[in-house]
Structures are given as structure tokens and as C-alpha cells.
Scaffold this motif. Structure first.
Motif, PDB file in Angstrom:
ATOM      1  N   GLY A 111       0.782  -1.216   0.000  1.00 58.41           N
ATOM      2  CA  GLY A 111       0.000   0.000   0.000  1.00 58.41           C
ATOM      3  C   GLY A 111       0.821   1.276   0.000  1.00 58.41           C
ATOM      4  N   ASN A 112       2.053   1.183   0.467  1.00 63.41           N
ATOM      5  CA  ASN A 112       2.952   2.336   0.472  1.00 63.41           C
ATOM      6  C   ASN A 112       4.236   1.984  -0.257  1.00 63.41           C
ATOM      7  OD1 ASN A 112       1.553   4.395   2.116  1.00 63.41           O
ATOM      8  ND2 ASN A 112       1.652   2.823   3.676  1.00 63.41           N
ATOM      9  N   ILE A 113       4.643   2.858  -1.135  1.00 64.21           N
ATOM     10  CA  ILE A 113       5.836   2.666  -1.940  1.00 64.21           C
ATOM     11  C   ILE A 113       6.588   3.983  -2.028  1.00 64.21           C
ATOM     12  CG2 ILE A 113       6.669   2.261  -4.291  1.00 64.21           C
ATOM     13  CD1 ILE A 113       4.432   0.217  -4.638  1.00 64.21           C
ATOM     14  N   GLU A 114       7.897   3.906  -1.959  1.00 65.70           N
ATOM     15  CA  GLU A 114       8.732   5.088  -2.101  1.00 65.70           C
ATOM     16  C   GLU A 114       9.933   4.766  -2.988  1.00 65.70           C
ATOM     17  OE1 GLU A 114       6.600   7.962   0.204  1.00 65.70           O
ATOM     18  OE2 GLU A 114       8.323   8.115  -1.164  1.00 65.70           O
ATOM     19  N   TYR A 115      10.421   5.800  -3.668  1.00 68.04           N
ATOM     20  CA  TYR A 115      11.562   5.639  -4.564  1.00 68.04           C
ATOM     21  C   TYR A 115      12.584   6.748  -4.347  1.00 68.04           C
ATOM     22  CZ  TYR A 115       8.443   2.616  -7.296  1.00 68.04           C
ATOM     23  OH  TYR A 115       7.591   1.619  -7.707  1.00 68.04           O
ATOM     24  N   LEU A 116      13.805   6.428  -4.662  1.00 66.51           N
ATOM     25  CA  LEU A 116      14.846   7.433  -4.814  1.00 66.51           C
ATOM     26  C   LEU A 116      14.415   8.351  -5.956  1.00 66.51           C
ATOM     27  CD1 LEU A 116      17.893   8.285  -4.233  1.00 66.51           C
ATOM     28  CD2 LEU A 116      18.479   6.703  -6.087  1.00 66.51           C
ATOM     29  N   ASP A 117      14.618   9.651  -5.802  1.00 65.22           N
ATOM     30  CA  ASP A 117      14.189  10.578  -6.837  1.00 65.22           C
ATOM     31  C   ASP A 117      14.763  10.231  -8.209  1.00 65.22           C
ATOM     32  OD1 ASP A 117      14.043  13.644  -4.847  1.00 65.22           O
ATOM     33  OD2 ASP A 117      12.621  12.008  -5.105  1.00 65.22           O
ATOM     34  N   ALA A 118      15.994   9.783  -8.226  1.00 62.53           N
ATOM     35  CA  ALA A 118      16.670   9.519  -9.498  1.00 62.53           C
ATOM     36  C   ALA A 118      16.065   8.358 -10.277  1.00 62.53           C
ATOM     37  CB  ALA A 118      18.154   9.250  -9.250  1.00 62.53           C
ATOM     38  N   VAL A 119      15.248   7.521  -9.633  1.00 63.06           N
ATOM     39  CA  VAL A 119      14.672   6.376 -10.334  1.00 63.06           C
ATOM     40  C   VAL A 119      13.161   6.490 -10.501  1.00 63.06           C
ATOM     41  CG1 VAL A 119      16.527   4.946  -9.396  1.00 63.06           C
ATOM     42  CG2 VAL A 119      14.267   4.868  -8.320  1.00 63.06           C
ATOM     43  N   LYS A 120      12.567   7.528  -9.945  1.00 61.58           N
ATOM     44  CA  LYS A 120      11.122   7.708 -10.076  1.00 61.58           C
ATOM     45  C   LYS A 120      10.727   7.790 -11.538  1.00 61.58           C
ATOM     46  CE  LYS A 120      10.076   9.947  -5.662  1.00 61.58           C
ATOM     47  NZ  LYS A 120       9.680  11.216  -4.989  1.00 61.58           N
ATOM     48  N   GLY A 121       9.656   7.084 -11.886  1.00 63.72           N
ATOM     49  CA  GLY A 121       9.183   7.070 -13.257  1.00 63.72           C
ATOM     50  C   GLY A 121       9.871   6.047 -14.135  1.00 63.72           C
TER      51      GLY A 121
END
Length: 123
Positions: free
Chosen positions: A55-65
Motif C-alpha cells: 500500500g505504500n511505496i517510495e523511490y529514490l528521486d533519481a529512479v522515479k518514473g
């Protein structure tokens, strides 16, 4: 308990890889899981994390998308789909699991680590 990564390799820039992490010896359904990476000469860094239920997911900005983390609790396995890879993504990628159900961002909050899988992106 052990975590075993697979799916690393050599790919050209713009290509894709899918990492898998199979857990054994422990039921990780209630544990958050994540991926870290370490490039040569650099500190290990957080890449992505997923809560116990997805239900919750987070990414390093450099890999988002570009990267997508997912898990299949029935298989005790998590995945990292990596798209549009670039040479800066070259690193050893580590699968990890925490004793906590909610996502964690720092390595000392994780208790189980895989041996790592090499990802190399050529330009």
C-alpha cells in the motif's frame, strides 16, 4: 532466513532489467521490503521500498518514473522492474527486508540482506 536476488546483468543504456528477490526460511508477508544499491567508490543508497501490503511505496528521486517495485506475498518474493536504464544506474543491487511493516529509508532499519546482484549499464 535468506534473500536471494537474481536478474542482474549487462544492458545497454535505455534497456530494461527485472530483478527478483526470493525469500526463504521466514514468512516476510508482514515485513516491509526494499532495494538498495552500491556503485564503485560510493556509499550504499536507498533505491525503493514497499510496505508489507504494497500500500505504500517510495523511490529514490533519481529512479522515479523508471523503476517499479512490487511484491508477491504468496511467493515470498519481491521485484524491481528497471526501465530506461542509464550508466549511472550501474551498481550492485541488494534486496532487503525489515522487521517493520511500514517502509524504511535507511539501511540500519533493515534486518535481512541478500548477497547482491550486479547491474551494469553500458553507454
Amino acid at each position: 532466513a535468506s534473500l536471494v536476488e537474481s536478474g542482474g546483468g549487462l544492458v545497454q543504456a535505455g534497456g530494461s532489467l527485472r530483478l527478483s528477490c526470493e525469500a526463504s526460511g521466514h514468512d516476510f508477508r508482514m515485513n516491509s521490503m526494499g532495494w538498495f544499491r552500491q556503485a564503485p567508490g560510493k556509499d550504499r543508497e536507498f533505491v525503493a521500498a514497499i510496505s508489507w501490503d504494497g500500500g505504500n511505496i517510495e523511490y529514490l528521486d533519481a529512479v522515479k518514473g523508471r523503476f517499479v517495485i512490487s511484491r508477491d506475498n504468496a511467493k515470498n518474493t519481491q521485484y524491481l522492474q528497471m526501465n530506461d536504464l542509464n550508466p549511472e544506474d550501474t551498481a550492485v543491487y541488494y534486496c532487503t527486508a525489515s522487521r517493520w511493516s511500514n517502509i524504511q529509508f535507511v539501511d540500519y532499519r533493515y534486518d535481512y540482506w541478500g548477497q547482491g546482484t550486479q547491474v551494469t549499464v553500458s553507454s
